[in-house]
Write a protein that holds these residues in place. Structure first.
Motif, PDB file in Angstrom:
ATOM      1  N   ALA A  43       0.814  -1.220   0.000  1.00  0.00           N
ATOM      2  CA  ALA A  43       0.000   0.000   0.000  1.00  0.00           C
ATOM      3  C   ALA A  43       0.848   1.271   0.000  1.00  0.00           C
ATOM      4  O   ALA A  43       0.329   2.360  -0.257  1.00  0.00           O
ATOM      5  CB  ALA A  43      -0.932   0.004   1.207  1.00  0.00           C
ATOM      6  N   SER A  44       2.152   1.144   0.292  1.00  0.00           N
ATOM      7  CA  SER A  44       3.039   2.309   0.269  1.00  0.00           C
ATOM      8  C   SER A  44       3.345   2.761  -1.150  1.00  0.00           C
ATOM      9  O   SER A  44       3.867   3.861  -1.348  1.00  0.00           O
ATOM     10  CB  SER A  44       4.343   1.979   0.997  1.00  0.00           C
ATOM     11  N   ILE A  45       3.064   1.901  -2.124  1.00  0.00           N
ATOM     12  CA  ILE A  45       3.306   2.236  -3.528  1.00  0.00           C
ATOM     13  C   ILE A  45       2.011   2.775  -4.120  1.00  0.00           C
ATOM     14  O   ILE A  45       1.037   2.032  -4.259  1.00  0.00           O
ATOM     15  CB  ILE A  45       3.784   1.003  -4.312  1.00  0.00           C
ATOM     16  N   PRO A  46       1.954   4.052  -4.446  1.00  0.00           N
ATOM     17  CA  PRO A  46       0.697   4.645  -4.928  1.00  0.00           C
ATOM     18  C   PRO A  46       0.394   4.220  -6.364  1.00  0.00           C
ATOM     19  O   PRO A  46       1.286   3.776  -7.096  1.00  0.00           O
ATOM     20  CB  PRO A  46       0.976   6.147  -4.839  1.00  0.00           C
ATOM     21  N   PRO A  47      -0.852   4.360  -6.798  1.00  0.00           N
ATOM     22  CA  PRO A  47      -1.179   4.114  -8.210  1.00  0.00           C
ATOM     23  C   PRO A  47      -0.437   5.097  -9.108  1.00  0.00           C
ATOM     24  O   PRO A  47      -0.025   6.174  -8.669  1.00  0.00           O
ATOM     25  CB  PRO A  47      -2.690   4.341  -8.277  1.00  0.00           C
ATOM     26  N   HIS A  48      -0.262   4.699 -10.374  1.00  0.00           N
ATOM     27  CA  HIS A  48       0.433   5.556 -11.333  1.00  0.00           C
ATOM     28  C   HIS A  48      -0.374   5.594 -12.627  1.00  0.00           C
ATOM     29  O   HIS A  48      -0.933   4.571 -13.040  1.00  0.00           O
ATOM     30  CB  HIS A  48       1.840   5.009 -11.598  1.00  0.00           C
ATOM     31  N   PRO A  49      -0.456   6.742 -13.281  1.00  0.00           N
ATOM     32  CA  PRO A  49      -1.275   6.827 -14.499  1.00  0.00           C
ATOM     33  C   PRO A  49      -0.695   6.072 -15.697  1.00  0.00           C
ATOM     34  O   PRO A  49      -1.443   5.719 -16.615  1.00  0.00           O
ATOM     35  CB  PRO A  49      -1.325   8.336 -14.784  1.00  0.00           C
ATOM     36  N   GLN A  50       0.625   5.814 -15.705  1.00  0.00           N
ATOM     37  CA  GLN A  50       1.242   5.186 -16.876  1.00  0.00           C
ATOM     38  C   GLN A  50       1.592   3.724 -16.652  1.00  0.00           C
ATOM     39  O   GLN A  50       1.557   2.927 -17.593  1.00  0.00           O
ATOM     40  CB  GLN A  50       2.506   5.952 -17.275  1.00  0.00           C
ATOM     41  N   PHE A  51       1.940   3.343 -15.414  1.00  0.00           N
ATOM     42  CA  PHE A  51       2.394   1.989 -15.131  1.00  0.00           C
ATOM     43  C   PHE A  51       1.455   1.303 -14.144  1.00  0.00           C
ATOM     44  O   PHE A  51       0.846   1.960 -13.292  1.00  0.00           O
ATOM     45  CB  PHE A  51       3.806   2.013 -14.538  1.00  0.00           C
ATOM     46  N   ALA A  52       1.386  -0.011 -14.248  1.00  0.00           N
ATOM     47  CA  ALA A  52       0.588  -0.802 -13.304  1.00  0.00           C
ATOM     48  C   ALA A  52       1.436  -1.971 -12.835  1.00  0.00           C
ATOM     49  O   ALA A  52       1.954  -2.745 -13.652  1.00  0.00           O
ATOM     50  CB  ALA A  52      -0.686  -1.311 -13.965  1.00  0.00           C
ATOM     51  N   LEU A  53       1.602  -2.097 -11.530  1.00  0.00           N
ATOM     52  CA  LEU A  53       2.368  -3.196 -10.951  1.00  0.00           C
ATOM     53  C   LEU A  53       1.504  -4.460 -11.011  1.00  0.00           C
ATOM     54  O   LEU A  53       0.524  -4.593 -10.280  1.00  0.00           O
ATOM     55  CB  LEU A  53       2.761  -2.867  -9.513  1.00  0.00           C
ATOM     56  N   GLU A  54       1.877  -5.375 -11.893  1.00  0.00           N
ATOM     57  CA  GLU A  54       1.093  -6.593 -12.109  1.00  0.00           C
ATOM     58  C   GLU A  54       1.465  -7.693 -11.113  1.00  0.00           C
ATOM     59  O   GLU A  54       0.616  -8.482 -10.689  1.00  0.00           O
ATOM     60  CB  GLU A  54       1.306  -7.100 -13.538  1.00  0.00           C
ATOM     61  N   ALA A  55       2.737  -7.784 -10.762  1.00  0.00           N
ATOM     62  CA  ALA A  55       3.241  -8.811  -9.846  1.00  0.00           C
ATOM     63  C   ALA A  55       4.611  -8.359  -9.362  1.00  0.00           C
ATOM     64  O   ALA A  55       5.188  -7.399  -9.884  1.00  0.00           O
ATOM     65  CB  ALA A  55       3.329 -10.167 -10.537  1.00  0.00           C
ATOM     66  N   LEU A  56       5.139  -9.059  -8.361  1.00  0.00           N
ATOM     67  CA  LEU A  56       6.438  -8.673  -7.831  1.00  0.00           C
ATOM     68  C   LEU A  56       7.183  -9.884  -7.288  1.00  0.00           C
ATOM     69  O   LEU A  56       6.588 -10.919  -6.975  1.00  0.00           O
ATOM     70  CB  LEU A  56       6.268  -7.613  -6.735  1.00  0.00           C
ATOM     71  N   ILE A  57       8.495  -9.716  -7.192  1.00  0.00           N
ATOM     72  CA  ILE A  57       9.367 -10.684  -6.540  1.00  0.00           C
ATOM     73  C   ILE A  57       9.888 -10.024  -5.274  1.00  0.00           C
ATOM     74  O   ILE A  57      10.641  -9.041  -5.340  1.00  0.00           O
ATOM     75  CB  ILE A  57      10.549 -11.104  -7.440  1.00  0.00           C
ATOM     76  N   HIS A  58       9.479 -10.552  -4.123  1.00  0.00           N
ATOM     77  CA  HIS A  58       9.938 -10.012  -2.850  1.00  0.00           C
ATOM     78  C   HIS A  58      11.220 -10.721  -2.439  1.00  0.00           C
ATOM     79  O   HIS A  58      11.272 -11.952  -2.365  1.00  0.00           O
ATOM     80  CB  HIS A  58       8.885 -10.196  -1.766  1.00  0.00           C
ATOM     81  N   VAL A  59      12.254  -9.949  -2.160  1.00  0.00           N
ATOM     82  CA  VAL A  59      13.560 -10.488  -1.780  1.00  0.00           C
ATOM     83  C   VAL A  59      13.747 -10.317  -0.277  1.00  0.00           C
ATOM     84  O   VAL A  59      13.485  -9.239   0.275  1.00  0.00           O
ATOM     85  CB  VAL A  59      14.688  -9.786  -2.557  1.00  0.00           C
ATOM     86  N   GLU A  60      14.186 -11.380   0.359  1.00  0.00           N
ATOM     87  CA  GLU A  60      14.327 -11.398   1.826  1.00  0.00           C
ATOM     88  C   GLU A  60      15.046 -10.158   2.325  1.00  0.00           C
ATOM     89  O   GLU A  60      15.967  -9.655   1.689  1.00  0.00           O
ATOM     90  CB  GLU A  60      15.048 -12.667   2.265  1.00  0.00           C
ATOM     91  N   ALA A  61      14.617  -9.702   3.503  1.00  0.00           N
ATOM     92  CA  ALA A  61      15.158  -8.452   4.031  1.00  0.00           C
ATOM     93  C   ALA A  61      15.508  -8.548   5.504  1.00  0.00           C
ATOM     94  O   ALA A  61      15.522  -7.543   6.204  1.00  0.00           O
ATOM     95  CB  ALA A  61      14.156  -7.322   3.801  1.00  0.00           C
ATOM     96  N   GLY A  62      15.774  -9.766   5.993  1.00  0.00           N
ATOM     97  CA  GLY A  62      16.185  -9.901   7.381  1.00  0.00           C
ATOM     98  C   GLY A  62      15.048  -9.825   8.374  1.00  0.00           C
ATOM     99  O   GLY A  62      15.253  -9.420   9.517  1.00  0.00           O
ATOM    100  N   PHE A  63      13.850 -10.216   7.962  1.00  0.00           N
ATOM    101  CA  PHE A  63      12.691 -10.222   8.864  1.00  0.00           C
ATOM    102  C   PHE A  63      12.959 -11.097  10.089  1.00  0.00           C
ATOM    103  O   PHE A  63      12.668 -10.713  11.222  1.00  0.00           O
ATOM    104  CB  PHE A  63      11.469 -10.735   8.101  1.00  0.00           C
ATOM    105  N   ASP A  64      13.535 -12.292   9.865  1.00  0.00           N
ATOM    106  CA  ASP A  64      13.873 -13.204  10.962  1.00  0.00           C
ATOM    107  C   ASP A  64      14.867 -14.224  10.412  1.00  0.00           C
ATOM    108  O   ASP A  64      14.474 -15.274   9.909  1.00  0.00           O
ATOM    109  CB  ASP A  64      12.618 -13.899  11.491  1.00  0.00           C
ATOM    110  N   ASN A  65      16.160 -13.923  10.506  1.00  0.00           N
ATOM    111  CA  ASN A  65      17.170 -14.800   9.913  1.00  0.00           C
ATOM    112  C   ASN A  65      17.340 -16.112  10.661  1.00  0.00           C
ATOM    113  O   ASN A  65      17.907 -17.062  10.122  1.00  0.00           O
ATOM    114  CB  ASN A  65      18.513 -14.072   9.804  1.00  0.00           C
ATOM    115  N   GLN A  66      16.870 -16.197  11.898  1.00  0.00           N
ATOM    116  CA  GLN A  66      16.924 -17.466  12.624  1.00  0.00           C
ATOM    117  C   GLN A  66      15.802 -18.401  12.174  1.00  0.00           C
ATOM    118  O   GLN A  66      15.974 -19.625  12.168  1.00  0.00           O
ATOM    119  CB  GLN A  66      16.829 -17.209  14.132  1.00  0.00           C
ATOM    120  N   HIS A  67      14.679 -17.830  11.796  1.00  0.00           N
ATOM    121  CA  HIS A  67      13.534 -18.601  11.314  1.00  0.00           C
ATOM    122  C   HIS A  67      12.991 -17.885  10.076  1.00  0.00           C
ATOM    123  O   HIS A  67      11.923 -17.255  10.121  1.00  0.00           O
ATOM    124  CB  HIS A  67      12.457 -18.727  12.393  1.00  0.00           C
ATOM    125  N   PRO A  68      13.709 -17.957   8.959  1.00  0.00           N
ATOM    126  CA  PRO A  68      13.361 -17.138   7.793  1.00  0.00           C
ATOM    127  C   PRO A  68      12.004 -17.461   7.182  1.00  0.00           C
ATOM    128  O   PRO A  68      11.451 -16.625   6.456  1.00  0.00           O
ATOM    129  CB  PRO A  68      14.501 -17.410   6.806  1.00  0.00           C
TER     130      PRO A  68
END
Length: 277
Positions: A43-68
């Motif tokens: 939700a932090s990514i606002p809509p855009h008049p020219q582009f539409a985010l169809e899908a994404l690849i989320h890359v790990e960011a250290g949320f919990d490295n002991q239990h990833p």
């Protein structure tokens, strides 16, 4: 009509739920760190008049490295039903039995790959004698390895590419275009990758470089030497906020490449094929 894109490399943070010790307690010396060191959701990514985010690849960011796997559970809660795949974390240099257990513990419907950052001196961990065995196990689980190190690490890059040449069922994805810059153009590495159907490069992370090429030079160099079939565009959000907003990243990519078959491959089709979206 909006241009549909698939972001091949971004991160979401929930600082109230996740650990993120690298960001909360030992933050890097980045510009505009206050823009990055906060919670970031779809939700932090606002809509855009020219582009539409169809899908994404989320890359790990250290949320919990002991239990990833906890990061994958969190993503399922925060992203569903939006189309996405996840890159989790596991130590690539762990002894084989430990590595297999780590992967087995990580299995999740969204999981498509693991990343273990081996930048700088950490690249030596790729010399572990069981690298090939661990990568083979990943391939058997239909998982990719996302390698994050500079192409200038010749010995480590040689080892990874040799394994990819020997095992075509193994998929390697190099994050942040191998950190090529004004001093390290890596033409030979890029041309070698262009010949491999099982190796891909993410065009992202330019803001992380101390001596970057101009965006147009960088993209044209990658396209010329690696070939458009080998490349995927990614934002590296929210790290990209060091320099520009989310949609400015994509606008700048588009301004260089233009509305063409190359654009559609790099902004959507290659990621869709690589990650099975």
């Amino acid at each position: 009509m909006s241009l549909k894109i698939i972001d091949s490399h971004l991160h979401f943070f929930d600082l109230a739920t996740g650990q993120y010790s690298w960001l909360k307690h030992h933050p890097p010396a980045w510009q505009n760190l206050d823009k990055i060191r906060q919670s970031h959701h779809l939700a932090s990514i606002p809509p855009h008049p020219q582009f539409a985010l169809e899908a994404l690849i989320h890359v790990e960011a250290g949320f919990d490295n002991q239990h990833p796997v906890n990061e994958l559970h969190w993503l399922a809660q925060t992203l569903a039903p939006f189309p996405y795949k996840a890159v989790g974390y596991a130590p690539i240099d762990a002894p084989p039995a430990q590595f297999r257990q780590a992967i087995d513990n990580l299995i999740h419907p969204s999981l498509v790959a693991i990343r273990d950052i081996t930048e700088g001196n950490d690249s030596q961990r790729l010399h572990t004698p069981w690298l090939g065995e661990n990568l083979t196990y990943l391939a058997k689980q239909a998982l990719h390895f996302e390698a994050q190190l500079a192409f200038q690490h010749d010995g480590e890059i040689e080892r990874l590419l040799t394994l990819a040449e020997q095992h075509n069922q193994l998929t390697l994805v190099f994050n942040h275009a191998g950190f090529i810059d004004n001093e390290h153009m890596a033409k030979d590495v890029l041309k070698r990758i262009s010949l491999l159907d099982n190796v891909m490069i993410k065009c992202s992370g330019l803001e992380m470089l101390a001596n970057p090429l101009p965006l147009a030079t960088w993209l044209h160099h990658l396209i010329e030497h690696a070939g458009e079939e080998s490349l995927m565009l990614g934002s590296n959000y929210p790290v990209s906020l060091m320099q520009k907003s989310y949609w400015q990243v994509w606008q700048d990519y588009f301004n260089v490449i233009g509305n063409s078959s190359t654009w559609h491959k790099l902004s959507r089709e290659n990621a869709k094929r690589c990650y099975g979206l």
